[in-house]
Design a protein around this motif. Structure first.
Motif, short mmCIF file in Angstrom:
data_model
loop_
_atom_site.label_atom_id
_atom_site.label_comp_id
_atom_site.label_asym_id
_atom_site.label_seq_id
_atom_site.Cartn_x
_atom_site.Cartn_y
_atom_site.Cartn_z
N VAL A 116 0.85 -1.20 0.00
CA VAL A 116 0.00 0.00 0.00
C VAL A 116 0.88 1.24 0.00
CG1 VAL A 116 -1.88 -1.20 1.18
CG2 VAL A 116 -0.13 -0.01 2.53
N GLY A 117 0.25 2.40 -0.18
CA GLY A 117 0.98 3.66 -0.15
C GLY A 117 1.59 4.05 -1.47
N LEU A 118 1.14 3.45 -2.57
CA LEU A 118 1.68 3.79 -3.88
C LEU A 118 1.03 5.07 -4.40
CD1 LEU A 118 1.63 0.23 -5.49
CD2 LEU A 118 3.47 1.34 -4.24
N ALA A 119 1.79 5.78 -5.25
CA ALA A 119 1.30 7.07 -5.78
C ALA A 119 0.54 6.85 -7.08
CB ALA A 119 2.47 8.02 -5.98
N ALA A 158 6.64 -11.30 7.15
CA ALA A 158 7.28 -10.21 6.42
C ALA A 158 6.45 -8.94 6.54
CB ALA A 158 7.48 -10.58 4.96
N GLN A 159 7.16 -7.80 6.64
CA GLN A 159 6.52 -6.49 6.65
C GLN A 159 7.61 -5.43 6.58
OE1 GLN A 159 2.85 -5.34 9.04
NE2 GLN A 159 4.42 -4.27 10.22
N GLY A 160 7.29 -4.30 5.96
CA GLY A 160 8.26 -3.22 5.93
C GLY A 160 8.13 -2.34 4.71
N ASN A 161 8.99 -1.31 4.64
CA ASN A 161 9.01 -0.35 3.54
C ASN A 161 9.95 -0.83 2.44
OD1 ASN A 161 7.28 1.38 4.99
ND2 ASN A 161 9.03 2.23 6.10
N SER A 181 4.62 0.54 -10.67
CA SER A 181 5.77 0.81 -9.81
C SER A 181 5.40 0.53 -8.36
CB SER A 181 6.24 2.26 -9.98
OG SER A 181 7.28 2.56 -9.07
N LEU A 182 6.37 0.03 -7.60
CA LEU A 182 6.20 -0.20 -6.16
C LEU A 182 6.96 0.83 -5.34
CD1 LEU A 182 6.54 -4.09 -5.96
CD2 LEU A 182 4.45 -2.73 -6.16
N ARG A 183 7.48 1.85 -6.00
CA ARG A 183 8.27 2.87 -5.29
C ARG A 183 7.41 3.57 -4.23
NH1 ARG A 183 12.90 5.82 -5.98
NH2 ARG A 183 13.40 4.61 -7.85
N GLY A 184 7.96 3.68 -3.03
CA GLY A 184 7.28 4.35 -1.93
C GLY A 184 6.26 3.50 -1.21
#
Length: 365
Positions: A46-49, A138-141, A116-119
């Motif tokens: 989550v959190g993709l632009a 698993a979890q993280g940025n 894209s998975l950036r961010g």
């Protein structure tokens, strides 16, 4: 005079053939059971632009499942249009002897339409082994090295692969894998490359250092008698790993990569007596059409008269002879003498193999 003699002796020593270097047993293979295990999992980033999966069905189902964990249920038939989320596959490698609480690096790859998975941030996801048991969480940025940009007119620019990324230390081991070496009847050391001579030398080196406890059972495995118990066997394995061994010479082999034209010949290759002649035949056809104009005040029409120029050029190369047991340096010298390209060298080696003069395994990739 003495100074000149010393310089000559130093030069001879510099070009003298080097003796084979002994290698540690740990560099030749591994103990049976002491190996990594592959893990895989499914998750949501989550959190993709606005570069997510949009309305992909299994991505929305996965997001609905995540939301349901917190008591949030979407009405039936409602599509959340997840432009800021993406369905991903997670892969990792669980090292041997990994214990609960240790961290693993993971790779996260988009499996849908995400550009894209950036961010993005990976939500908590389990990682399973081949037995379908959970071994890590698993979890993280994400750290994404790629970059993708799309314009309104459809033009796109991509640098590396923005649809995949890594999370260093992004997974925590939840369960250890039993290597099984402590309960086995005996230890087994497996060579990376099968070789009967090397297997026998490894067994002999172990017996010389620790007594008659090792025996080569085949070209790969060396069985080693050991007292039961993880502590005792770990100590024995540590001693065995550092015993030096002179491995057998590699078999004669010629590697040919037909796609790139790369040819690699090891030093064990030998050539039986053979004579080789290799040449090229080039045919060049050049068209020179001529425009023919009719005579003045005639009823003729303008026409094109074809004219062709054909040239045949045959490059004559002298025949060269391979003496009995020709070495690698002699093969290279002879091939360079006729100016053969990598493609020509492949043809020569294949012909020598068919003629029975090439004493090596010819491997074409």
């Amino acid at each position: 005079m003495i100074r000149h003699l010393l310089l000559a002796l130093a030069a001879l020593l510099a070009f003298a053939p080097a003796t084979a270097q002994a290698q540690r047993i740990k560099d030749l293979g591994t103990f049976q059971g002491v190996r990594p295990n592959q893990l895989i999992g499914y998750g949501i980033v989550v959190g993709l632009a606005g570069t997510g999966d949009d309305s992909l069905d299994y991505a929305t189902r996965g997001m609905n499942g995540v939301a349901a964990r917190f008591g949030l249920t979407l009405p039936p038939g409602v599509n959340p249009a997840l432009k800021n989320a993406a369905a991903v596959m997670i892969t990792a490698e669980l090292p041997a002897f990994a214990k609960p609480g240790q961290r693993l690096d993971i790779t996260v790859s988009a499996m849908g339409k995400a550009r894209s998975l950036r961010g993005g941030t990976l939500l908590l996801a389990p990682l399973r082994g081949a037995d379908n048991e959970i071994y890590a969480m698993a979890q993280g940025n994400l750290a994404v090295g790629g970059l993708g940009v799309a314009a309104a007119d459809g033009s796109q620019v991509a640098v590396n692969v923005p649809s995949a990324g890594r999370i260093p230390g992004g997974a925590t081991v939840e369960r250890a894998v039993d290597a099984g070496f402590a309960e086995a009847p005996y230890l087994v050391f497996n060579l990376t490359e099968a070789d009967l001579t090397t297997a026998q030398r490894v067994a002999q080196a172990i017996n010389q250092d620790l007594g008659p406890i090792a025996r080569a059972t085949d070209a790969v495995s060396i069985a080693i008698d050991a007292a039961p118990g993880a502590v005792e066997r770990s100590q024995l394995m540590a001693r065995i790993e550092n015993i030096p061994v002179n491995p057998a010479d590699a078999p004669a082999r010629v590697i040919v990569n037909a796609r790139t034209g790369t040819v690699v010949i090891n030093g064990a290759v030998r050539i039986s007596p053979a004579a080789v002649s290799h040449g090229k035949l080039t045919v060049a056809v050049q068209e020179r059409p001529t425009v023919v104009q009719p005579a003045p005040f005639s009823r003729g029409v303008t026409a094109v008269e074809p004219s062709s120029d054909i040239q045949v050029v045959e490059q004559r190369s002298p025949m060269f002879h391979f003496a009995p047991g020709a070495s690698l340096s002699e093969i290279v010298r002879a091939v360079n003498a006729i100016g053969a390209s990598p493609a020509d060298l492949v043809a020569i080696l294949e012909a020598l193999k068919q003629a029975g003069a090439l004493r090596a395994e010819l491997v074409v990739l």
